[in-house]
Design a protein around this motif. Structure first.
Motif, PDB file in Angstrom:
ATOM      1  N   ARG A  99       0.855  -1.127   0.177  1.00  0.00           N
ATOM      2  CA  ARG A  99       0.071  -0.237  -0.141  1.00  0.00           C
ATOM      3  C   ARG A  99       0.829   1.280   0.042  1.00  0.00           C
ATOM      4  NH1 ARG A  99      -4.961   1.636  -1.580  1.00  0.00           N
ATOM      5  NH2 ARG A  99      -5.611   3.360  -0.405  1.00  0.00           N
ATOM      6  N   LEU A 100       2.156   1.145   0.698  1.00  0.00           N
ATOM      7  CA  LEU A 100       2.855   2.460   0.885  1.00  0.00           C
ATOM      8  C   LEU A 100       3.678   2.741  -0.477  1.00  0.00           C
ATOM      9  CD1 LEU A 100       4.498   1.754   4.387  1.00  0.00           C
ATOM     10  CD2 LEU A 100       2.842   3.603   3.758  1.00  0.00           C
ATOM     11  N   VAL A 101       3.725   1.944  -1.166  1.00  0.00           N
ATOM     12  CA  VAL A 101       4.540   1.884  -2.696  1.00  0.00           C
ATOM     13  C   VAL A 101       3.551   2.112  -3.835  1.00  0.00           C
ATOM     14  CG1 VAL A 101       6.532   1.096  -1.589  1.00  0.00           C
ATOM     15  CG2 VAL A 101       4.986  -0.324  -2.934  1.00  0.00           C
ATOM     16  N   THR A 102       2.424   2.237  -3.485  1.00  0.00           N
ATOM     17  CA  THR A 102       1.508   2.359  -4.801  1.00  0.00           C
ATOM     18  C   THR A 102       1.810   3.350  -5.672  1.00  0.00           C
ATOM     19  OG1 THR A 102      -0.112   3.717  -3.354  1.00  0.00           O
ATOM     20  CG2 THR A 102      -0.421   1.384  -3.648  1.00  0.00           C
ATOM     21  N   ASP A 103       2.652   4.543  -5.254  1.00  0.00           N
ATOM     22  CA  ASP A 103       2.907   5.548  -6.236  1.00  0.00           C
ATOM     23  C   ASP A 103       4.241   5.339  -6.672  1.00  0.00           C
ATOM     24  OD1 ASP A 103       0.470   6.806  -5.732  1.00  0.00           O
ATOM     25  OD2 ASP A 103       1.457   8.167  -3.922  1.00  0.00           O
ATOM     26  N   LEU A 104       4.957   4.641  -6.363  1.00  0.00           N
ATOM     27  CA  LEU A 104       6.472   4.071  -6.690  1.00  0.00           C
ATOM     28  C   LEU A 104       6.390   3.155  -7.990  1.00  0.00           C
ATOM     29  CD1 LEU A 104       8.424   4.335  -3.283  1.00  0.00           C
ATOM     30  CD2 LEU A 104       7.737   6.119  -4.943  1.00  0.00           C
ATOM     31  N   VAL A 105       5.451   2.189  -8.027  1.00  0.00           N
ATOM     32  CA  VAL A 105       5.609   1.067  -8.885  1.00  0.00           C
ATOM     33  C   VAL A 105       4.088   0.597  -9.338  1.00  0.00           C
ATOM     34  CG1 VAL A 105       6.218  -0.457  -6.952  1.00  0.00           C
ATOM     35  CG2 VAL A 105       6.812  -1.155  -9.256  1.00  0.00           C
ATOM     36  N   PRO A 106       3.985   0.127 -10.208  1.00  0.00           N
ATOM     37  CA  PRO A 106       2.686  -0.457 -10.883  1.00  0.00           C
ATOM     38  C   PRO A 106       2.471  -1.889 -10.195  1.00  0.00           C
ATOM     39  CG  PRO A 106       3.800   0.246 -12.786  1.00  0.00           C
ATOM     40  CD  PRO A 106       4.775   0.560 -11.620  1.00  0.00           C
ATOM     41  N   PRO A 107       1.537  -2.117  -9.670  1.00  0.00           N
ATOM     42  CA  PRO A 107       1.130  -3.382  -8.936  1.00  0.00           C
ATOM     43  C   PRO A 107       1.524  -4.666  -9.389  1.00  0.00           C
ATOM     44  CG  PRO A 107      -0.811  -2.615  -9.944  1.00  0.00           C
ATOM     45  CD  PRO A 107       0.149  -1.459 -10.005  1.00  0.00           C
ATOM     46  N   ILE A 108       1.231  -4.922 -10.633  1.00  0.00           N
ATOM     47  CA  ILE A 108       1.766  -6.301 -11.460  1.00  0.00           C
ATOM     48  C   ILE A 108       3.124  -6.008 -11.643  1.00  0.00           C
ATOM     49  CG2 ILE A 108       1.540  -7.713 -13.424  1.00  0.00           C
ATOM     50  CD1 ILE A 108      -1.410  -6.703 -13.547  1.00  0.00           C
ATOM     51  N   THR A 109       3.767  -4.918 -12.149  1.00  0.00           N
ATOM     52  CA  THR A 109       5.271  -4.831 -12.078  1.00  0.00           C
ATOM     53  C   THR A 109       6.020  -5.370 -10.650  1.00  0.00           C
ATOM     54  OG1 THR A 109       5.193  -3.312 -13.901  1.00  0.00           O
ATOM     55  CG2 THR A 109       7.111  -3.456 -12.916  1.00  0.00           C
ATOM     56  N   LEU A 110       5.280  -4.679  -9.658  1.00  0.00           N
ATOM     57  CA  LEU A 110       5.986  -5.155  -8.313  1.00  0.00           C
ATOM     58  C   LEU A 110       5.994  -6.516  -7.908  1.00  0.00           C
ATOM     59  CD1 LEU A 110       6.981  -4.120  -5.603  1.00  0.00           C
ATOM     60  CD2 LEU A 110       4.363  -3.829  -4.727  1.00  0.00           C
TER      61      LEU A 110
END
Length: 299
Positions: A28-39
């Protein structure tokens, strides 16, 4: 299959929800840093690097991995390619309350999929345990005020969590079947690496679709690097190792009840990092969830 729940097995099955709670908070904290599926793809790429020195032999032609590609292809699709990708995606589109509420259906999915696809009998004790466990989760989610549950509104993103939970239940039942070479089965790193190899293909495919269909961007820096280190070592390698052992020893149906410890650990993390001190309902929820685990494990 053995349904015996020993202290060691209980410990093994407690580690994954602890890691998953941290995974949800970090995701939840890194939603602005990386796309979810890419994460999800990056997470398993790092896990691959960690596992490779320990079990590189499984990638050799004669290891038995490639002749059992269907088995590992399905395991990796459910456990590596879909499960966490759907969770990260849900954290983009749904609230943490709704995500945890939908994920609380894990014991029900475990029992239903076991009965429908693996001819596993559902005992009365497991049904009672499921009720107790879900009541414990609802107690945490409602903060002791059940009227709050009436205000919950499901959104399309919650469907991702429901699908993720179903994928994990089917994955867990597949783990209980020993359909791969004994040498790979005995070596936990090789067994997981075999899944990751195929899983990188699935998650890479899904990430490529994400970049092609959306305006995906990555913000590199220490926060993202620290996130990747945690989600690869903890929720990926450590959690999957402990879950695999726990499922083999206790069975998927019993193991499924431990997943409901996740929201309880999330509440503890909130107390530790956000200053929200524990309340009486936390103790009540803990008792209900543990009671569900104990009841469900009875013969």
């Amino acid at each position: 299959m053995s349904q015996k729940l020993t202290p060691t097995t209980a410990f093994l099955l407690t580690v994954p929800p602890l890691m998953w709670a941290g995974n949800a908070v970090v995701g939840r904290l890194v939603t602005d840093l990386v796309p979810p599926i890419t994460l999800n793809f990056l997470r398993w790429a790092v896990a691959f690097v960690i596992l490779l020195p320990m079990a590189s032999w499984v990638l050799r032609p004669g290891s038995g991995l490639w002749t059992h590609w269907k088995r590992f292809g399905l395991l990796s699709l459910l456990g590596v390619g879909c499960y966490n990708a759907l969770q990260y995606l849900a954290l983009q589109t749904s609230t943490p309350l709704n995500v945890t509420l939908v994920a609380a259906s894990s014991p029900v999915w475990m029992l239903a999929i076991g009965a429908l696809f693996f001819q596993a009998p559902v005992r009365r004790a497991q049904i009672y345990g499921a009720v107790l466990s879900i009541l414990g989760v609802l107690t945490v989610l409602s903060r002791g005020d059940w009227a709050q549950l009436i205000q919950v509104r499901l959104v399309p993103g919650d469907l991702f969590v429901l699908l993720a939970t179903a994928c994990w239940a089917y994955y867990s039942w597949l783990l209980s079947r020993k359909d791969e070479p004994e040498g790979i089965r005995r070596d936990w790193a090789a067994f997981l690496l075999g899944q990751v190899v195929f899983g990188l293909a699935w998650s890479g495919l899904f990430a490529g679709m994400e970049w092609g269909l959306t305006d995906a961007q990555i913000t590199w820096g220490w926060p993202l690097l620290a996130t990747l280190a945690f989600v690869a070592v903890g929720p990926a390698v450590l959690a999957y190792r402990c879950w695999g052992l726990g499922v083999q020893q206790a069975g998927p149906a019993v193991a499924g009840f431990f997943a409901n410890l996740t929201p309880l650990f999330a509440a503890i993390f909130s107390a530790a990092f956000l200053g929200d001190l524990p309340h009486t309902y936390h103790a009540l929820a803990f008792g209900l969830i543990i009671g569900g685990i104990v009841v469900s494990s009875r013969p």
